[in-house]
Design a protein around this motif. Structure first.
Motif, PDB file in Angstrom:
ATOM      1  N   ILE A   1       0.900  -1.281  -0.114  1.00  0.00           N
ATOM      2  CA  ILE A   1      -0.090  -0.037  -0.079  1.00  0.00           C
ATOM      3  C   ILE A   1       0.936   1.220   0.109  1.00  0.00           C
ATOM      4  O   ILE A   1       0.609   2.343  -0.676  1.00  0.00           O
ATOM      5  CB  ILE A   1      -0.858  -0.031   1.282  1.00  0.00           C
ATOM      6  N   ASP A   2       1.991   1.316   0.848  1.00  0.00           N
ATOM      7  CA  ASP A   2       2.652   2.558   0.739  1.00  0.00           C
ATOM      8  C   ASP A   2       4.125   2.022   1.065  1.00  0.00           C
ATOM      9  O   ASP A   2       4.952   2.301   2.129  1.00  0.00           O
ATOM     10  CB  ASP A   2       2.465   3.276   2.024  1.00  0.00           C
ATOM     11  N   ALA A   3       4.897   1.467  -0.240  1.00  0.00           N
ATOM     12  CA  ALA A   3       6.180   1.166  -0.178  1.00  0.00           C
ATOM     13  C   ALA A   3       6.593   1.024  -1.672  1.00  0.00           C
ATOM     14  O   ALA A   3       6.026   0.656  -2.443  1.00  0.00           O
ATOM     15  CB  ALA A   3       6.459  -0.204   0.751  1.00  0.00           C
ATOM     16  N   VAL A   4       8.041   0.842  -1.779  1.00  0.00           N
ATOM     17  CA  VAL A   4       8.655   0.546  -2.744  1.00  0.00           C
ATOM     18  C   VAL A   4       9.448  -0.884  -2.577  1.00  0.00           C
ATOM     19  O   VAL A   4      10.333  -0.732  -1.645  1.00  0.00           O
ATOM     20  CB  VAL A   4       9.662   1.313  -3.626  1.00  0.00           C
ATOM     21  N   VAL A   5       8.933  -1.864  -2.984  1.00  0.00           N
ATOM     22  CA  VAL A   5       9.545  -3.230  -2.226  1.00  0.00           C
ATOM     23  C   VAL A   5      10.530  -3.845  -3.449  1.00  0.00           C
ATOM     24  O   VAL A   5      10.115  -3.982  -4.666  1.00  0.00           O
ATOM     25  CB  VAL A   5       8.333  -4.375  -2.241  1.00  0.00           C
TER      26      VAL A   5
END
Ligand code: NAD
Length: 372
Positions: free
Chosen positions: A212-216
């Motif tokens: 939802i709120d990350a660059v993985v």
């Protein structure tokens, strides 16, 4: 051994398609159609079913679900006979007025080719059933290459798939990479490829997936699995890939760099892309510079489900410096493998021998129009 379902077709005669003679292809006789079963009617399966139904030489004989869902109602609305893996679970479907035509085994009995579009890893479990029933089957990119020992991309190795019993259609990212690399390899030779994949976090309907709120970083290590996967189709291409996942659903974005073996110009490269049946050039004049705008554009063009079946290469990004080519391409994860599955059905059926003929038939039946 796969059942020989098409021997009678040889007697039907020949058919002319754009000046090429096709053996045993008849668009009018129902008996001559390739009978296709879709095992797993989800994101990919429902699209493959519609694409198959649009072909003049193929027929959907059934689709399968494990439990009632919105997609089961979609299958009913399309008049696709619905089958279920576990026939003892028939009553929840019938309670919802979703008629069940039988078990998956009964569906497979009628099929020339099964497209297994179940979630990654389930195809491996289904393979013994296909072996037992002697039916040809296509698997998807969520399965390992070793499951079939043959990974498919229409314009790379169609002829090698002819008459095979089992074929794996490579994943969306690998398909997009193979198409663009093969086009450049044919035109100029490719010495090496470096590519970074910015991957969508989930498909639009997958409400429980993220991030939802990350660059993985996916994975942290290099290379990502995409480079080795390209080499299952194009083993002679040195390629290193890196990948990350971002909070978006529409498409993947690739930043690709290729070192070409022979001198190239930007205009020459663009001309190769313009002629390619599965590469769509996104013209500078459209002002499109994102996956969101591209999805909107494709929807406005009237594509079913706003599907982009071809690689979306941003014309403005195509740059040649010395012998290095650089570009950005958008890959619609839900769509690009769909047309590959249709071609793979023709290849394993042995009905159409030439890749360009099958690609043209598939594209025409779906109403491909240039993006610009
Ligand atoms: P999905 O989850 O959307 O659909 C799979 C369907 O199979 C579901 O309807 C599920 O109910 C059904 N199913 C599960 N087990 C089953 C069984 N035993 N028998 C019959 N049906 C069963 O999955 P998807 O995204 O369509 O992926 C299918 C395959 O395609 C995977 O290998 C995946 O890696 C590959 N693929 C997916 C994408 C994508 O972006 N979605 C892109 C390219 C390739």
């Amino acid at each position: 051994m796969a059942r020989k379902r098409h021997t009678y077709l040889m007697k039907v005669g020949t058919h002319k398609y754009n000046d090429q003679l096709l053996l045993c292809y008849s668009p009018v006789t129902d008996r001559c159609m390739i009978k296709v079963a879709i095992n797993g009617y989800g994101t990919i399966g429902k699209r493959v079913a519609d694409a198959v139904a649009a072909q003049k030489d193929m027929k959907v004989i059934g689709v399968s679900k494990t439990r009632p869902s919105a997609e089961a109602f979609v299958a009913k609305s399309r008049n696709f006979p619905l089958y279920i893996a576990d026939i003892s679970k028939k009553s929840p479907f019938e309670a919802l007025k979703l008629p069940i035509s039988g078990s998956v085994e009964e569906m497979i009995k009628q099929a020339d080719v099964v497209v297994d579009a179940t979630p990654g890893g389930v195809g491996e479990k289904n393979k013994p059933l296909y072996e037992k029933m002697g039916v040809k089957a296509l698997f998807q990119g969520g399965e390992e290459h070793e499951l079939t020992g043959f990974s498919f991309c229409s314009d790379c190795n169609y002829r090698e798939a002819i008459d095979r019993q089992f074929v794996r259609v490579v994943s969306c990212n690998t398909t997009g990479l193979c198409r663009v690399i093969k086009s450049m390899d044919t035109a100029y030779g490719v010495k090496r490829v470096r590519a970074v994949m910015v991957r969508r976090g989930s498909d639009p309907g997958e409400v429980k997936r993220g991030p939802i709120d990350a660059v993985v970083l996916d994975p942290i290590t290099i290379p990502s699995h995409h480079g080795p996967d390209v080499q299952t189709v194009l083993p002679h291409i040195p390629i290193v890939t890196m990948a990350m996942v971002v909070p978006t659903t529409f498409m993947h974005m690739h930043a690709v760099q290729m070192e070409l073996a022979r001198p190239a110009t930007r205009e020459g490269v663009l001309e190769v892309f313009r002629r390619h049946p599965r590469i769509g050039l996104i013209g500078k004049g459209t002002g499109i510079g994102s996956t969101a705008e591209l999805k909107e554009y494709v929807m406005d063009l009237g594509r079913p489900r706003s599907d982009l079946w071809e690689n979306g290469i941003f014309e403005g990004s195509v740059t040649v410096i010395d012998n290095d080519l650089y570009l950005f391409q958008a890959i619609h994860q839900e769509a690009d493998v769909v047309v590959e599955n249709v071609d793979a059905i023709r290849a394993v059926s042995g009905v159409v021998k030439e890749p360009d003929v099958s690609i043209r038939m598939t594209n025409e039946a779906l109403g491909f129009k240039p993006l610009r």
